[in-house]
Design a protein around this motif. Structure first.
Motif, PDB file in Angstrom:
ATOM      1  N   LEU A  77       0.849  -1.182   0.000  1.00 29.70           N
ATOM      2  CA  LEU A  77       0.000   0.000   0.000  1.00 29.70           C
ATOM      3  C   LEU A  77       0.888   1.237   0.000  1.00 29.70           C
ATOM      4  CD1 LEU A  77      -2.874   1.032   0.214  1.00 29.70           C
ATOM      5  CD2 LEU A  77      -2.761   0.668   2.683  1.00 29.70           C
ATOM      6  N   LEU A  78       0.798   2.002  -1.088  1.00 28.99           N
ATOM      7  CA  LEU A  78       1.531   3.264  -1.142  1.00 28.99           C
ATOM      8  C   LEU A  78       0.469   4.356  -1.083  1.00 28.99           C
ATOM      9  CD1 LEU A  78       3.078   1.135  -3.320  1.00 28.99           C
ATOM     10  CD2 LEU A  78       4.711   2.997  -3.097  1.00 28.99           C
ATOM     11  N   SER A  79       0.184   4.763   0.137  1.00 30.04           N
ATOM     12  CA  SER A  79      -0.947   5.656   0.329  1.00 30.04           C
ATOM     13  C   SER A  79      -0.667   6.581   1.497  1.00 30.04           C
ATOM     14  CB  SER A  79      -2.180   4.795   0.631  1.00 30.04           C
ATOM     15  OG  SER A  79      -3.171   5.562   1.256  1.00 30.04           O
ATOM     16  N   TRP A 104      15.772   7.207  -6.404  1.00 28.26           N
ATOM     17  CA  TRP A 104      15.813   6.123  -7.408  1.00 28.26           C
ATOM     18  C   TRP A 104      16.074   4.775  -6.739  1.00 28.26           C
ATOM     19  CZ3 TRP A 104      14.149   6.940 -12.121  1.00 28.26           C
ATOM     20  CH2 TRP A 104      14.262   8.214 -12.714  1.00 28.26           C
ATOM     21  N   HIS A 105      15.293   3.792  -7.113  1.00 27.73           N
ATOM     22  CA  HIS A 105      15.469   2.457  -6.524  1.00 27.73           C
ATOM     23  C   HIS A 105      14.854   1.397  -7.429  1.00 27.73           C
ATOM     24  CE1 HIS A 105      11.387   3.598  -5.308  1.00 27.73           C
ATOM     25  NE2 HIS A 105      11.123   2.307  -5.171  1.00 27.73           N
ATOM     26  N   THR A 106      15.117   0.163  -7.053  1.00 28.17           N
ATOM     27  CA  THR A 106      14.435  -0.958  -7.678  1.00 28.17           C
ATOM     28  C   THR A 106      13.850  -1.786  -6.542  1.00 28.17           C
ATOM     29  OG1 THR A 106      14.636  -2.811  -9.208  1.00 28.17           O
ATOM     30  CG2 THR A 106      16.604  -2.260  -7.938  1.00 28.17           C
ATOM     31  N   ASP A 107      12.609  -2.260  -6.725  1.00 27.11           N
ATOM     32  CA  ASP A 107      11.882  -2.822  -5.592  1.00 27.11           C
ATOM     33  C   ASP A 107      12.516  -4.109  -5.063  1.00 27.11           C
ATOM     34  OD1 ASP A 107      10.047  -0.743  -5.530  1.00 27.11           O
ATOM     35  OD2 ASP A 107       8.693  -1.730  -6.950  1.00 27.11           O
ATOM     36  N   SER A 108      12.608  -4.138  -3.730  1.00 21.85           N
ATOM     37  CA  SER A 108      13.087  -5.325  -3.013  1.00 21.85           C
ATOM     38  C   SER A 108      14.516  -5.728  -3.347  1.00 21.85           C
ATOM     39  CB  SER A 108      12.152  -6.529  -3.245  1.00 21.85           C
ATOM     40  OG  SER A 108      10.868  -6.254  -2.745  1.00 21.85           O
ATOM     41  N   ASP A 131       3.911  12.142 -10.008  1.00 24.21           N
ATOM     42  CA  ASP A 131       4.318  11.319 -11.148  1.00 24.21           C
ATOM     43  C   ASP A 131       5.287  10.226 -10.687  1.00 24.21           C
ATOM     44  OD1 ASP A 131       3.019  13.327 -12.491  1.00 24.21           O
ATOM     45  OD2 ASP A 131       4.750  13.975 -13.671  1.00 24.21           O
ATOM     46  N   THR A 132       5.356   9.160 -11.439  1.00 23.57           N
ATOM     47  CA  THR A 132       6.398   8.142 -11.216  1.00 23.57           C
ATOM     48  C   THR A 132       7.333   8.191 -12.418  1.00 23.57           C
ATOM     49  OG1 THR A 132       4.795   6.806  -9.998  1.00 23.57           O
ATOM     50  CG2 THR A 132       6.845   5.727 -10.649  1.00 23.57           C
ATOM     51  N   GLU A 133       8.617   8.180 -12.134  1.00 21.07           N
ATOM     52  CA  GLU A 133       9.622   8.313 -13.189  1.00 21.07           C
ATOM     53  C   GLU A 133      10.440   7.026 -13.282  1.00 21.07           C
ATOM     54  OE1 GLU A 133      12.317  11.564 -12.504  1.00 21.07           O
ATOM     55  OE2 GLU A 133      12.847  11.714 -14.633  1.00 21.07           O
ATOM     56  N   HIS A 255      13.149   3.281 -10.616  1.00 15.18           N
ATOM     57  CA  HIS A 255      12.008   4.199 -10.596  1.00 15.18           C
ATOM     58  C   HIS A 255      12.069   5.051  -9.341  1.00 15.18           C
ATOM     59  CE1 HIS A 255      10.651   0.722  -8.236  1.00 15.18           C
ATOM     60  NE2 HIS A 255       9.842   1.543  -7.621  1.00 15.18           N
ATOM     61  N   ARG A 256      11.321   6.155  -9.392  1.00 12.36           N
ATOM     62  CA  ARG A 256      11.162   6.987  -8.199  1.00 12.36           C
ATOM     63  C   ARG A 256       9.832   7.714  -8.296  1.00 12.36           C
ATOM     64  NH1 ARG A 256      15.061  12.348  -8.965  1.00 12.36           N
ATOM     65  NH2 ARG A 256      14.428  12.791 -11.117  1.00 12.36           N
ATOM     66  N   GLY A 257       9.307   8.072  -7.123  1.00 11.98           N
ATOM     67  CA  GLY A 257       8.047   8.810  -7.091  1.00 11.98           C
ATOM     68  C   GLY A 257       8.333  10.284  -6.881  1.00 11.98           C
ATOM     69  N   ARG A 269      -1.940   1.028  -5.116  1.00 17.77           N
ATOM     70  CA  ARG A 269      -1.819  -0.339  -4.600  1.00 17.77           C
ATOM     71  C   ARG A 269      -0.940  -1.140  -5.558  1.00 17.77           C
ATOM     72  NH1 ARG A 269      -5.530  -1.287  -0.425  1.00 17.77           N
ATOM     73  NH2 ARG A 269      -5.723  -3.524  -0.810  1.00 17.77           N
ATOM     74  N   ARG A 270       0.024  -1.844  -4.995  1.00 19.37           N
ATOM     75  CA  ARG A 270       1.024  -2.519  -5.831  1.00 19.37           C
ATOM     76  C   ARG A 270       1.030  -4.024  -5.591  1.00 19.37           C
ATOM     77  NH1 ARG A 270       6.869  -1.347  -4.254  1.00 19.37           N
ATOM     78  NH2 ARG A 270       6.956  -3.531  -3.634  1.00 19.37           N
ATOM     79  N   ALA A 271       0.929  -4.787  -6.666  1.00 17.21           N
ATOM     80  CA  ALA A 271       1.196  -6.220  -6.604  1.00 17.21           C
ATOM     81  C   ALA A 271       2.612  -6.409  -7.132  1.00 17.21           C
ATOM     82  CB  ALA A 271       0.204  -6.996  -7.452  1.00 17.21           C
TER      83      ALA A 271
END
Ligand code: OGA
Ligand code: MN
Length: 289
Positions: A77-79, A104-108, A131-133, A255-257, A269-271
Protein backbone atom coordinates in the motif's frame (compact mmCIF):
# COMPACT_ATOMS: atom_id res chain seq x y z
CA UNK A 1 -3.18 -4.72 -29.32
CA UNK A 2 -1.48 -1.38 -29.81
CA UNK A 3 2.01 -0.77 -28.47
CA UNK A 4 3.35 2.77 -28.63
CA UNK A 5 6.97 3.27 -27.45
CA UNK A 6 7.64 6.05 -24.91
CA UNK A 7 11.35 6.62 -25.62
CA UNK A 8 13.97 5.26 -27.99
CA UNK A 9 15.14 2.59 -25.53
CA UNK A 10 12.26 1.65 -23.21
CA UNK A 11 8.71 2.13 -21.99
CA UNK A 12 5.53 1.58 -24.02
CA UNK A 13 1.86 2.42 -23.78
CA UNK A 14 -0.31 -0.62 -24.40
CA UNK A 15 -3.97 -0.40 -25.40
CA UNK A 16 -6.60 -2.48 -27.15
CA UNK A 17 -6.09 -5.65 -25.17
CA UNK A 18 -8.41 -7.25 -22.62
CA UNK A 19 -6.04 -7.64 -19.68
CA UNK A 20 -8.67 -9.56 -17.73
CA UNK A 21 -8.78 -12.33 -20.33
CA UNK A 22 -6.01 -12.00 -22.89
CA UNK A 23 -5.94 -14.47 -25.76
CA UNK A 24 -2.83 -16.66 -25.64
CA UNK A 25 -1.35 -15.05 -28.75
CA UNK A 26 -1.83 -11.62 -27.16
CA UNK A 27 -0.29 -12.86 -23.97
CA UNK A 28 2.88 -13.91 -25.79
CA UNK A 29 3.02 -10.53 -27.45
CA UNK A 30 2.63 -8.87 -24.07
CA UNK A 31 5.43 -10.96 -22.56
CA UNK A 32 7.71 -10.01 -25.43
CA UNK A 33 6.76 -6.35 -25.03
CA UNK A 34 7.51 -6.51 -21.30
CA UNK A 35 10.97 -7.94 -21.90
CA UNK A 36 11.71 -5.48 -24.68
CA UNK A 37 10.24 -2.26 -23.26
CA UNK A 38 10.70 -3.06 -19.51
CA UNK A 39 7.94 -0.59 -18.53
CA UNK A 40 4.37 -1.05 -19.78
CA UNK A 41 1.70 1.59 -19.26
CA UNK A 42 -1.93 0.49 -19.42
CA UNK A 43 -4.03 3.65 -19.34
CA UNK A 44 -7.33 3.65 -17.43
CA UNK A 45 -7.99 -0.04 -17.32
CA UNK A 46 -10.03 0.38 -14.14
CA UNK A 47 -9.14 -2.96 -12.60
CA UNK A 48 -10.89 -4.15 -9.49
CA UNK A 49 -8.55 -5.56 -6.86
CA UNK A 50 -9.37 -9.07 -8.05
CA UNK A 51 -8.60 -8.11 -11.66
CA UNK A 52 -5.32 -6.60 -10.49
CA UNK A 53 -4.26 -9.68 -8.54
CA UNK A 54 -5.46 -12.02 -11.29
CA UNK A 55 -3.40 -10.17 -13.88
CA UNK A 56 -0.35 -10.04 -11.61
CA UNK A 57 -0.45 -13.77 -10.82
CA UNK A 58 -0.24 -14.60 -14.50
CA UNK A 59 3.38 -13.46 -14.36
CA UNK A 60 4.33 -15.71 -11.47
CA UNK A 61 4.05 -16.06 -7.70
CA UNK A 62 3.57 -12.77 -5.88
CA UNK A 63 5.84 -11.39 -3.23
CA UNK A 64 4.63 -11.03 0.35
CA UNK A 65 4.61 -7.37 1.22
CA UNK A 66 6.42 -5.78 4.11
CA UNK A 67 4.54 -3.08 5.81
CA UNK A 68 2.09 -4.05 8.51
CA UNK A 69 -0.04 -1.18 7.19
CA UNK A 70 -1.34 -3.31 4.37
CA UNK A 71 -4.70 -5.06 4.45
CA UNK A 72 -3.51 -8.10 2.48
CA UNK A 73 -0.20 -9.90 2.05
CA UNK A 74 -0.13 -9.54 -1.76
CA UNK A 75 -0.59 -5.78 -1.81
CA UNK A 76 1.92 -3.09 -0.96
CA UNK A 77 0.00 0.00 0.00
CA UNK A 78 1.53 3.26 -1.14
CA UNK A 79 -0.95 5.66 0.33
CA UNK A 80 -0.91 8.76 2.47
CA UNK A 81 -4.39 7.98 3.75
CA UNK A 82 -4.58 6.43 7.23
CA UNK A 83 -6.85 3.64 8.40
CA UNK A 84 -9.12 6.36 9.79
CA UNK A 85 -9.37 7.89 6.33
CA UNK A 86 -7.28 10.93 7.28
CA UNK A 87 -4.47 12.33 5.15
CA UNK A 88 -1.14 11.73 6.93
CA UNK A 89 1.25 14.63 7.41
CA UNK A 90 4.64 14.62 5.65
CA UNK A 91 6.45 14.07 8.95
CA UNK A 92 4.12 11.38 10.26
CA UNK A 93 5.42 7.82 10.13
CA UNK A 94 3.50 7.17 6.91
CA UNK A 95 4.74 10.40 5.33
CA UNK A 96 8.35 9.56 6.14
CA UNK A 97 7.94 6.01 4.97
CA UNK A 98 6.63 7.16 1.57
CA UNK A 99 9.37 9.75 1.24
CA UNK A 100 11.86 6.94 0.73
CA UNK A 101 10.33 6.27 -2.68
CA UNK A 102 11.45 9.66 -3.98
CA UNK A 103 14.99 8.33 -4.39
CA UNK A 104 15.81 6.12 -7.41
CA UNK A 105 15.47 2.46 -6.52
CA UNK A 106 14.44 -0.96 -7.68
CA UNK A 107 11.88 -2.82 -5.59
CA UNK A 108 13.09 -5.32 -3.01
CA UNK A 109 16.75 -5.15 -4.05
CA UNK A 110 17.36 -5.44 -0.30
CA UNK A 111 16.05 -9.00 -0.45
CA UNK A 112 18.13 -11.98 -1.54
CA UNK A 113 15.95 -12.19 -4.65
CA UNK A 114 14.87 -8.72 -5.70
CA UNK A 115 11.38 -8.34 -7.12
CA UNK A 116 10.85 -9.41 -10.71
CA UNK A 117 8.07 -7.01 -11.61
CA UNK A 118 5.94 -4.41 -9.89
CA UNK A 119 2.40 -3.77 -11.05
CA UNK A 120 1.08 -0.51 -9.66
CA UNK A 121 -2.58 0.53 -9.72
CA UNK A 122 -3.67 4.13 -9.25
CA UNK A 123 -6.75 4.26 -7.03
CA UNK A 124 -6.77 7.94 -6.04
CA UNK A 125 -4.47 10.53 -7.59
CA UNK A 126 -3.69 14.13 -6.59
CA UNK A 127 -4.68 17.02 -8.88
CA UNK A 128 -1.00 17.75 -9.54
CA UNK A 129 2.36 16.04 -8.93
CA UNK A 130 2.86 12.44 -7.82
CA UNK A 131 4.32 11.32 -11.15
CA UNK A 132 6.40 8.14 -11.22
CA UNK A 133 9.62 8.31 -13.19
CA UNK A 134 11.55 5.45 -14.74
CA UNK A 135 15.14 5.00 -15.89
CA UNK A 136 16.52 2.31 -18.22
CA UNK A 137 19.54 0.64 -16.64
CA UNK A 138 20.29 -1.39 -19.79
CA UNK A 139 20.74 1.82 -21.76
CA UNK A 140 22.75 3.24 -18.84
CA UNK A 141 25.09 0.27 -18.98
CA UNK A 142 25.35 0.52 -22.76
CA UNK A 143 26.36 4.19 -22.41
CA UNK A 144 29.42 3.35 -20.28
CA UNK A 145 32.81 3.05 -21.89
CA UNK A 146 34.66 -0.24 -22.04
CA UNK A 147 36.93 0.48 -19.05
CA UNK A 148 34.03 1.49 -16.81
CA UNK A 149 32.06 -1.59 -17.75
CA UNK A 150 35.05 -3.72 -16.85
CA UNK A 151 35.68 -1.96 -13.52
CA UNK A 152 32.04 -1.94 -12.47
CA UNK A 153 31.53 -5.56 -13.35
CA UNK A 154 34.03 -6.47 -10.62
CA UNK A 155 31.97 -4.76 -7.90
CA UNK A 156 29.50 -6.23 -5.46
CA UNK A 157 27.08 -3.98 -3.60
CA UNK A 158 25.49 -4.53 -0.20
CA UNK A 159 21.79 -3.63 -0.19
CA UNK A 160 20.19 -2.93 3.17
CA UNK A 161 16.67 -1.76 3.90
CA UNK A 162 17.67 -0.79 7.43
CA UNK A 163 20.19 1.57 5.84
CA UNK A 164 18.00 3.03 3.08
CA UNK A 165 14.79 3.43 5.06
CA UNK A 166 16.79 4.47 8.12
CA UNK A 167 17.96 7.53 6.18
CA UNK A 168 14.39 8.84 5.80
CA UNK A 169 12.47 7.30 8.72
CA UNK A 170 9.12 5.57 9.03
CA UNK A 171 10.91 2.38 10.05
CA UNK A 172 8.27 1.67 12.73
CA UNK A 173 6.01 0.41 9.97
CA UNK A 174 7.94 -2.85 10.04
CA UNK A 175 7.87 -5.04 13.10
CA UNK A 176 10.98 -6.53 14.65
CA UNK A 177 10.40 -9.93 13.06
CA UNK A 178 10.32 -8.29 9.63
CA UNK A 179 13.57 -6.45 10.34
CA UNK A 180 15.12 -9.74 11.47
CA UNK A 181 14.09 -11.28 8.16
CA UNK A 182 15.85 -8.52 6.22
CA UNK A 183 19.57 -8.78 6.83
CA UNK A 184 21.80 -6.95 4.33
CA UNK A 185 22.30 -8.83 1.06
CA UNK A 186 24.87 -8.65 -1.71
CA UNK A 187 24.22 -8.27 -5.44
CA UNK A 188 26.63 -7.58 -8.31
CA UNK A 189 26.55 -3.99 -9.61
CA UNK A 190 26.40 -5.26 -13.19
CA UNK A 191 23.88 -8.01 -13.79
CA UNK A 192 22.65 -9.88 -16.79
CA UNK A 193 18.92 -10.09 -17.37
CA UNK A 194 17.91 -13.76 -17.03
CA UNK A 195 15.52 -13.62 -19.99
CA UNK A 196 17.10 -11.21 -22.46
CA UNK A 197 20.77 -11.65 -21.57
CA UNK A 198 21.23 -7.87 -21.65
CA UNK A 199 23.55 -6.38 -19.07
CA UNK A 200 22.35 -3.60 -16.80
CA UNK A 201 23.25 -1.61 -13.71
CA UNK A 202 21.59 -2.93 -10.55
CA UNK A 203 21.88 0.12 -8.33
CA UNK A 204 19.71 2.56 -6.35
CA UNK A 205 18.91 3.78 -2.88
CA UNK A 206 19.03 0.45 -1.07
CA UNK A 207 22.79 0.12 -1.59
CA UNK A 208 24.50 0.79 1.73
CA UNK A 209 28.07 0.25 0.50
CA UNK A 210 30.35 -1.54 -1.93
CA UNK A 211 32.12 -4.69 -0.78
CA UNK A 212 35.86 -4.16 -0.06
CA UNK A 213 35.62 -0.41 -0.57
CA UNK A 214 35.68 2.41 1.96
CA UNK A 215 32.00 3.03 2.89
CA UNK A 216 31.96 6.70 1.94
CA UNK A 217 33.87 6.10 -1.29
CA UNK A 218 31.39 3.38 -2.23
CA UNK A 219 28.42 5.64 -1.52
CA UNK A 220 29.93 8.41 -3.60
CA UNK A 221 30.55 6.02 -6.44
CA UNK A 222 26.97 4.72 -6.37
CA UNK A 223 25.47 8.22 -6.06
CA UNK A 224 27.50 9.39 -9.05
CA UNK A 225 26.55 6.35 -11.06
CA UNK A 226 22.81 6.74 -10.28
CA UNK A 227 23.02 10.42 -11.17
CA UNK A 228 24.60 9.75 -14.54
CA UNK A 229 22.46 6.71 -15.30
CA UNK A 230 19.11 8.37 -14.57
CA UNK A 231 19.21 11.08 -17.20
CA UNK A 232 17.63 11.86 -20.51
CA UNK A 233 17.26 10.06 -22.91
CA UNK A 234 17.04 7.10 -20.53
CA UNK A 235 14.13 8.41 -18.43
CA UNK A 236 10.46 9.26 -18.68
CA UNK A 237 7.73 10.24 -16.25
CA UNK A 238 4.27 8.81 -16.00
CA UNK A 239 1.51 11.26 -15.08
CA UNK A 240 -1.14 9.17 -13.37
CA UNK A 241 -4.85 9.05 -13.95
CA UNK A 242 -7.02 6.98 -11.62
CA UNK A 243 -7.45 3.51 -13.07
CA UNK A 244 -4.02 3.37 -14.73
CA UNK A 245 -1.86 0.28 -14.34
CA UNK A 246 1.90 0.54 -14.80
CA UNK A 247 4.13 -2.50 -14.78
CA UNK A 248 7.92 -2.45 -14.69
CA UNK A 249 10.81 -4.90 -14.74
CA UNK A 250 12.74 -4.43 -11.50
CA UNK A 251 15.61 -6.45 -12.98
CA UNK A 252 16.60 -3.64 -15.33
CA UNK A 253 14.86 -0.34 -14.54
CA UNK A 254 14.99 2.10 -11.65
CA UNK A 255 12.01 4.20 -10.60
CA UNK A 256 11.16 6.99 -8.20
CA UNK A 257 8.05 8.81 -7.09
CA UNK A 258 7.68 12.57 -7.30
CA UNK A 259 6.20 14.87 -4.65
CA UNK A 260 2.61 16.07 -4.63
CA UNK A 261 0.69 18.52 -2.46
CA UNK A 262 0.71 16.46 0.68
CA UNK A 263 -2.71 17.54 1.85
CA UNK A 264 -4.11 15.69 -1.14
CA UNK A 265 -4.94 12.01 -1.14
CA UNK A 266 -2.81 9.64 -3.20
CA UNK A 267 -3.66 5.95 -2.99
CA UNK A 268 -1.70 3.42 -5.02
CA UNK A 269 -1.82 -0.34 -4.60
CA UNK A 270 1.02 -2.52 -5.83
CA UNK A 271 1.20 -6.22 -6.60
CA UNK A 272 4.77 -7.44 -6.85
CA UNK A 273 5.83 -10.48 -8.84
CA UNK A 274 8.44 -12.34 -6.79
CA UNK A 275 11.97 -12.81 -8.01
CA UNK A 276 12.72 -16.32 -9.20
CA UNK A 277 15.01 -18.68 -7.37
CA UNK A 278 14.87 -19.72 -3.75
CA UNK A 279 12.72 -16.87 -2.52
CA UNK A 280 11.26 -17.04 1.00
CA UNK A 281 9.12 -13.97 0.23
CA UNK A 282 7.23 -15.68 -2.60
CA UNK A 283 3.63 -16.50 -1.73
CA UNK A 284 2.51 -19.99 -2.64
CA UNK A 285 -0.76 -19.41 -4.39
CA UNK A 286 -0.47 -19.21 -8.17
CA UNK A 287 -3.54 -18.78 -10.32
CA UNK A 288 -3.66 -20.47 -13.67
CA UNK A 289 -6.68 -18.50 -14.78
C1 OGA B 1 6.53 1.70 -5.95
C2 OGA B 1 7.07 3.07 -5.92
C3 OGA B 1 6.56 5.36 -6.45
C4 OGA B 1 5.32 6.14 -6.57
O1 OGA B 1 5.32 1.53 -6.16
O2 OGA B 1 7.30 0.75 -5.76
O3 OGA B 1 8.22 3.26 -5.63
O4 OGA B 1 5.29 7.06 -7.41
N1 OGA B 1 6.21 4.02 -6.26
O5 OGA B 1 4.38 5.86 -5.82
MN1 MN C 1 9.28 1.28 -5.52
Amino acid sequence: MQIVPMTASFGAKVTDIDLRAPASEEWHQLEDAFLHFAVLIFPRVDFSEDDHLGFARRWGPLERTLSKRTDRAEISLLSNVTRDDEVAGPDDTIGLYLKGNRAWHTDSSFKKEGAMASILRAVEVPSSGGDTEFADMRAAYDALDEAERRDLSKLEAVHSYAYSQGLVGGTELLDSKEWDDLPPVTHPVVRQHPRTGRKNLYIGRHISHIVDMDEEDGRRLVAGLVDRACRSPRTFRHRWSAGDIVMWDNRCVLHRGHEWPFDQRRVMRRATVAGQGDNPWALEEVSHA
